[in-house]
Design a protein around this motif. Sequence first.
Motif, PDB file in Angstrom:
ATOM      1  N   GLY A  48      -4.331  -8.532  16.490  1.00  0.00           N
ATOM      2  CA  GLY A  48      -5.731  -8.652  16.887  1.00  0.00           C
ATOM      3  C   GLY A  48      -6.708  -8.132  15.842  1.00  0.00           C
ATOM      4  N   ASP A  49      -6.198  -7.797  14.651  1.00  0.00           N
ATOM      5  CA  ASP A  49      -7.073  -7.298  13.584  1.00  0.00           C
ATOM      6  C   ASP A  49      -7.722  -8.475  12.859  1.00  0.00           C
ATOM      7  OD1 ASP A  49      -8.242  -6.316  11.316  1.00  0.00           O
ATOM      8  OD2 ASP A  49      -6.370  -5.682  10.363  1.00  0.00           O
ATOM      9  N   LEU A  50      -8.973  -8.754  13.189  1.00  0.00           N
ATOM     10  CA  LEU A  50      -9.676  -9.874  12.569  1.00  0.00           C
ATOM     11  C   LEU A  50     -10.984  -9.426  11.932  1.00  0.00           C
ATOM     12  CD1 LEU A  50      -8.814 -12.539  15.257  1.00  0.00           C
ATOM     13  CD2 LEU A  50      -8.110 -12.577  12.867  1.00  0.00           C
ATOM     14  N   ALA A  51     -10.954  -8.208  11.394  1.00  0.00           N
ATOM     15  CA  ALA A  51     -12.173  -7.655  10.781  1.00  0.00           C
ATOM     16  C   ALA A  51     -12.640  -8.497   9.597  1.00  0.00           C
ATOM     17  CB  ALA A  51     -11.913  -6.215  10.336  1.00  0.00           C
ATOM     18  N   ALA A  52     -11.699  -9.253   8.975  1.00  0.00           N
ATOM     19  CA  ALA A  52     -12.061 -10.040   7.790  1.00  0.00           C
ATOM     20  C   ALA A  52     -12.577 -11.427   8.144  1.00  0.00           C
ATOM     21  CB  ALA A  52     -10.850 -10.156   6.871  1.00  0.00           C
ATOM     22  N   ALA A  53     -12.805 -11.695   9.433  1.00  0.00           N
ATOM     23  CA  ALA A  53     -13.226 -13.049   9.830  1.00  0.00           C
ATOM     24  C   ALA A  53     -14.501 -13.475   9.118  1.00  0.00           C
ATOM     25  CB  ALA A  53     -13.432 -13.096  11.345  1.00  0.00           C
ATOM     26  N   PRO A  54     -14.585 -14.740   8.714  1.00  0.00           N
ATOM     27  CA  PRO A  54     -15.827 -15.233   8.093  1.00  0.00           C
ATOM     28  C   PRO A  54     -16.936 -15.261   9.138  1.00  0.00           C
ATOM     29  CG  PRO A  54     -14.322 -17.060   8.557  1.00  0.00           C
ATOM     30  CD  PRO A  54     -13.565 -15.786   8.853  1.00  0.00           C
ATOM     31  N   ASP A  55     -18.160 -15.128   8.640  1.00  0.00           N
ATOM     32  CA  ASP A  55     -19.288 -15.232   9.559  1.00  0.00           C
ATOM     33  C   ASP A  55     -19.397 -16.639  10.119  1.00  0.00           C
ATOM     34  OD1 ASP A  55     -20.893 -12.550   9.169  1.00  0.00           O
ATOM     35  OD2 ASP A  55     -20.172 -13.174   7.206  1.00  0.00           O
ATOM     36  N   LEU A  56     -19.210 -17.582   9.216  1.00  0.00           N
ATOM     37  CA  LEU A  56     -19.393 -18.981   9.600  1.00  0.00           C
ATOM     38  C   LEU A  56     -18.284 -19.827   8.983  1.00  0.00           C
ATOM     39  CD1 LEU A  56     -23.219 -19.208   8.737  1.00  0.00           C
ATOM     40  CD2 LEU A  56     -22.238 -19.120  11.059  1.00  0.00           C
ATOM     41  N   VAL A  57     -18.031 -20.926   9.626  1.00  0.00           N
ATOM     42  CA  VAL A  57     -17.143 -21.937   9.060  1.00  0.00           C
ATOM     43  C   VAL A  57     -17.962 -23.208   8.906  1.00  0.00           C
ATOM     44  CG1 VAL A  57     -14.981 -23.216   9.337  1.00  0.00           C
ATOM     45  CG2 VAL A  57     -15.186 -20.889  10.256  1.00  0.00           C
ATOM     46  N   ALA A  58     -17.856 -23.848   7.752  1.00  0.00           N
ATOM     47  CA  ALA A  58     -18.574 -25.116   7.549  1.00  0.00           C
ATOM     48  C   ALA A  58     -17.563 -26.241   7.379  1.00  0.00           C
ATOM     49  CB  ALA A  58     -19.478 -25.027   6.322  1.00  0.00           C
ATOM     50  N   PHE A  59     -17.930 -27.404   7.913  1.00  0.00           N
ATOM     51  CA  PHE A  59     -17.061 -28.588   7.839  1.00  0.00           C
ATOM     52  C   PHE A  59     -17.802 -29.723   7.132  1.00  0.00           C
ATOM     53  CE2 PHE A  59     -15.673 -26.087  11.469  1.00  0.00           C
ATOM     54  CZ  PHE A  59     -14.291 -26.066  11.329  1.00  0.00           C
ATOM     55  N   PRO A  60     -17.882 -29.677   5.806  1.00  0.00           N
ATOM     56  CA  PRO A  60     -18.570 -30.763   5.087  1.00  0.00           C
ATOM     57  C   PRO A  60     -17.872 -32.095   5.347  1.00  0.00           C
ATOM     58  CG  PRO A  60     -17.291 -29.396   3.568  1.00  0.00           C
ATOM     59  CD  PRO A  60     -17.285 -28.691   4.889  1.00  0.00           C
ATOM     60  N   ARG A  61     -18.666 -33.143   5.375  1.00  0.00           N
ATOM     61  CA  ARG A  61     -18.110 -34.477   5.659  1.00  0.00           C
ATOM     62  C   ARG A  61     -18.105 -35.361   4.430  1.00  0.00           C
ATOM     63  NH1 ARG A  61     -21.476 -34.955  11.339  1.00  0.00           N
ATOM     64  NH2 ARG A  61     -20.480 -33.147  12.288  1.00  0.00           N
ATOM     65  N   GLU A  62     -18.886 -34.971   3.432  1.00  0.00           N
ATOM     66  CA  GLU A  62     -18.886 -35.723   2.183  1.00  0.00           C
ATOM     67  C   GLU A  62     -19.236 -34.755   1.049  1.00  0.00           C
ATOM     68  OE1 GLU A  62     -22.295 -38.459   2.033  1.00  0.00           O
ATOM     69  OE2 GLU A  62     -22.745 -37.762   4.067  1.00  0.00           O
ATOM     70  N   GLU A  63     -19.096 -35.206  -0.169  1.00  0.00           N
ATOM     71  CA  GLU A  63     -19.289 -34.315  -1.304  1.00  0.00           C
ATOM     72  C   GLU A  63     -20.702 -33.740  -1.346  1.00  0.00           C
ATOM     73  OE1 GLU A  63     -17.630 -35.111  -5.435  1.00  0.00           O
ATOM     74  OE2 GLU A  63     -19.796 -35.157  -5.790  1.00  0.00           O
ATOM     75  N   ARG A  64     -21.667 -34.564  -0.961  1.00  0.00           N
ATOM     76  CA  ARG A  64     -23.062 -34.096  -0.943  1.00  0.00           C
ATOM     77  C   ARG A  64     -23.202 -32.822  -0.089  1.00  0.00           C
ATOM     78  NH1 ARG A  64     -27.157 -34.174  -4.106  1.00  0.00           N
ATOM     79  NH2 ARG A  64     -27.679 -32.150  -3.246  1.00  0.00           N
ATOM     80  N   ASP A  65     -22.466 -32.774   1.002  1.00  0.00           N
ATOM     81  CA  ASP A  65     -22.496 -31.578   1.860  1.00  0.00           C
ATOM     82  C   ASP A  65     -21.980 -30.356   1.106  1.00  0.00           C
ATOM     83  OD1 ASP A  65     -23.364 -33.204   3.952  1.00  0.00           O
ATOM     84  OD2 ASP A  65     -21.345 -33.435   4.809  1.00  0.00           O
ATOM     85  N   VAL A  66     -20.943 -30.553   0.309  1.00  0.00           N
ATOM     86  CA  VAL A  66     -20.387 -29.435  -0.471  1.00  0.00           C
ATOM     87  C   VAL A  66     -21.430 -28.897  -1.439  1.00  0.00           C
ATOM     88  CG1 VAL A  66     -18.598 -28.772  -2.145  1.00  0.00           C
ATOM     89  CG2 VAL A  66     -18.027 -30.355  -0.267  1.00  0.00           C
ATOM     90  N   VAL A  67     -22.131 -29.812  -2.093  1.00  0.00           N
ATOM     91  CA  VAL A  67     -23.194 -29.407  -3.025  1.00  0.00           C
ATOM     92  C   VAL A  67     -24.270 -28.612  -2.278  1.00  0.00           C
ATOM     93  CG1 VAL A  67     -25.034 -30.271  -4.543  1.00  0.00           C
ATOM     94  CG2 VAL A  67     -22.766 -31.377  -4.552  1.00  0.00           C
ATOM     95  N   ASP A  68     -24.709 -29.150  -1.148  1.00  0.00           N
ATOM     96  CA  ASP A  68     -25.775 -28.488  -0.380  1.00  0.00           C
ATOM     97  C   ASP A  68     -25.336 -27.109   0.118  1.00  0.00           C
ATOM     98  OD1 ASP A  68     -27.372 -30.678  -0.784  1.00  0.00           O
ATOM     99  OD2 ASP A  68     -26.967 -31.579   1.189  1.00  0.00           O
TER     100      ASP A  68
END
Lengths: 537, 537
Positions: free
Chosen positions: A99-119
Amino acid sequence: MADRTSPSRRAGAAPSRSWWGWGDAARALPDAECVALAALVPGAASTALPVPSIASLELPPVRVSAPGALAHLFSSDPADRAAHTYGKAFRDVVRALSGDLAAAPDLVAFPREERDVVDLLDWAAGAGVAVIPYGAGSSVVGGVEYRAGDHKGVLSMDLSGLDRVLETDRTGRSARIQAGALGPVLEAQLRPHGLTLRHFPQSFEFSTLGGWLATRAGGHYATLHTHIDDLTAALRVVTPAGVSESLRLPGSGAGPSPDRLFLGSEGTLGIITEAWMRLQDRPVHKASASVVFDRFPVAVDAVRAIAQSGLHPANCRLLDPGEAALSGVAGGGRSVLVLGVESAHHPVDDRLAELVALARDHGGTLVGESPGSGGSAVGAWRSAFLRMPYVRDGLARMSVISETFETACTWDRFPELYEAVRRDVGAVVRAATGAEALINCRFTHVYPDGPAPYFTVIAPGRRGSEAAQWDEIKAAAMRILGEHRATVTHHHAVGRDHRPGYDRQRPEPFADVLRAAKRTLDPAGILNPGVLFDAAG
Amino acid sequence: MADRTSPSRRAGAAPSRSWWGWGDAARALPDAECVALAALVPGAASTALPVPSIASLELPPVRVSAPGALAHLFSSDPADRAAHTYGKAFRDVVRALSGDLAAAPDLVAFPREERDVVDLLDWAAGAGVAVIPYGAGSSVVGGVEYRAGDHKGVLSMDLSGLDRVLETDRTGRSARIQAGALGPVLEAQLRPHGLTLRHFPQSFEFSTLGGWLATRAGGHYATLHTHIDDLTAALRVVTPAGVSESLRLPGSGAGPSPDRLFLGSEGTLGIITEAWMRLQDRPVHKASASVVFDRFPVAVDAVRAIAQSGLHPANCRLLDPGEAALSGVAGGGRSVLVLGVESAHHPVDDRLAELVALARDHGGTLVGESPGSGGSAVGAWRSAFLRMPYVRDGLARMSVISETFETACTWDRFPELYEAVRRDVGAVVRAATGAEALINCRFTHVYPDGPAPYFTVIAPGRRGSEAAQWDEIKAAAMRILGEHRATVTHHHAVGRDHRPGYDRQRPEPFADVLRAAKRTLDPAGILNPGVLFDAAG
């Protein structure tokens, strides 16, 4: 020649994926099976650790909010955050189970195309948010786990939405593939063209092309084209400083290879979004054989002769006596060599016969031969191979330390390395756990100048201290590898867990160049901080 | 396993080496032969340009003086300065013949051990003197010619004194070799061990291991291990910021490959002093065959099938109709494919039979087969191949433009590239010289995803304008290669002459990384300035 297929996209983590362990949640071992397995390990616990519910997890508060224009790409759902906290090493699994999840990311992003990765990179650089590129999270070296402390927040960027084969070239047997495609997803898109990448790491079902490229993954072929590097014709990489796209070429001598800078860069310099990959015709001729040896050193010499013969078998896996016994393919202290040959173009029986003859000349005894890729020993081993991560998770729930480390060294150093690992790692396990460890070895890949040995360690752990106990063992293993001039990793990458060994192994001027490259491509220092090297040297 | 042999050292350029042209001065074509050769080229001059005497050369004054403690390593002898001014491209030879040596280095240094290299770099960095690493000066891309203008002086560092095989590992078929060893010098030291590097570029006799590594040279093998990169297990590199030494490994996935940063860095980041090289057992089984094709495109398809077959022939050189006729191996518009197979371990006749069968299936006719590496067509071609640079020099003395350029591209792009080169380079030659050029092509190396075509251009030049005329042709060739997404070089390096094409080809973020690497490793900017990239972007 463009071929645009578009498999269904996921808006979040697929519901069937395990958040705490390997692969498909439905394939996890039931409690009773965990208990039965652990009964084979003297000194193991007798009850299975429960799997915490997502609702019961205490995740750290979310410190940053998604920018409005990109909000549709983000998730702060606890299930997504939990699933993106760790990779899939033993130490990751037991920490998740605790149950140790202190390192969890604040957010998860799911880009759908390369432009999203850039943004997303633009936003993160401006906001001082660290970005952890995430393919399918199969890292066993802490490659996707944030451990630095000075960013305003942490974003796990899940690239699995970029999963299409964008273009195929049948004449040149190549395809342009998005980096987020899982192994089966890209193979399914290549199959109608009669093509295959034939890169089958153990993680195949739950790892992505981009992950393989960023970590220099080892794959199907035991000789010749062992790493994904060898199958790569060009890369497209989004860096905070701009997009780097290399020219697709069969070969070139124009300056240092730009691709080789990004291969193995583990997300520290940019995010690979596409690659031109060299493919194979689907093999129609296959043959395999199993050869046993009474003495392991004799088997090692036989494998060396094969590796230096120029016969290039697709499979050439040597199991030491312990590994052969554990896999159920041979007992009595014998070692087993599994040989396989395949071709899309010509029969391979003669080639296999040459390989078997070499093995016999070096003291081996043929025990099985098959015109296909099967054979009972081969089949038994392969089945165990694919099931292994689920078994490992089952053992982890029983607090049994069950982990691997792998390396490569020159032939002259292997005998002493093998003895040192068994002796000295054994001693460390004894000191850490009070029990005898099972320490086995197999060769996953072999070269004319040396083997890539893969060690498995199994020992009963102390409940609550599993990760700490493994860390002690791992530190010793890294020290032993270094002393024997063996690499800290042949194909599992450096990540964060291998840093002590890698820091000793790498040439320091090269580390300075990596730091300079990072300042150039990622001036805000947001990309996967702490992996491979520290930005400030 | 250490083996310390020490061939005799040279204190200066070997007396037999040509200062203006290729190789051994004694093997240069006599005037009468030059005249006879040129008679075969319509429109060529009828008298041979004289070779200037060293005494007649107007070398620029020496601007810097050797530091006292290192004075024994230096030469300012006009013969040494003249011999180290240029590489061996056509444009270098005609400029040398014209007596234009304005680019001559102030000094030439002949380090005898690695310590000398360190000391020389320290001195040069302090004195603001540019350092041009010089192996044997076989560059055909301006790789050893100083063209920047802002250094206090120029030092050519001739590494041919570092020519020993320092250590051999028979078990791992490898050796640690000093970078200044010429091809025959290192092979002679490996022979007693039954080992061979089998890297045989056309320049073999007059080029060094370090030069091959720094330029990613192409070698003996037409498939599979085509570049010296593939034979490299570890590098030791002296940079102004310190020594970088990689761990000798058969394979590794620990971070981006440090060796791949220096392979192809052309002396801009450091000076390679040693390398662990992967060697071969000396082949005892050899077989070769020649296959002719009536139509070149059919031959190209046959070669593609062979390159994709997984049979990995050692030799797989396709000569187009013009090249076949020029080499005297076939006429009548036919193309010739020379196939060769070799092994130290097993008979190769079956392998050759499979290759020949593939070629026949694709429309070829077997015209010669030999159990050895000979055969009349093979022999004729090989003899012409080795003599070619001397013939080129003879033609240069007749002001006949005789030069090559080489590339690699994907299979789908080759047919149009081939036509475009013949058509458009032909038109440029016509405009520049008023004559028809002979433009031939052969494949030197082939890959599953494309060939490495090598073009030869022969045309009568205008006396006094030979270099300028070639430069026009070369600029057009680079433009055509770029338009067809073919690399500016497959194995001749970028140097200074290929900069226009390379600057368009490389990903710009990668160029920024190279500049950052240079600031890190060569902060004074003294190493081979202007090669590959400009230090300031």
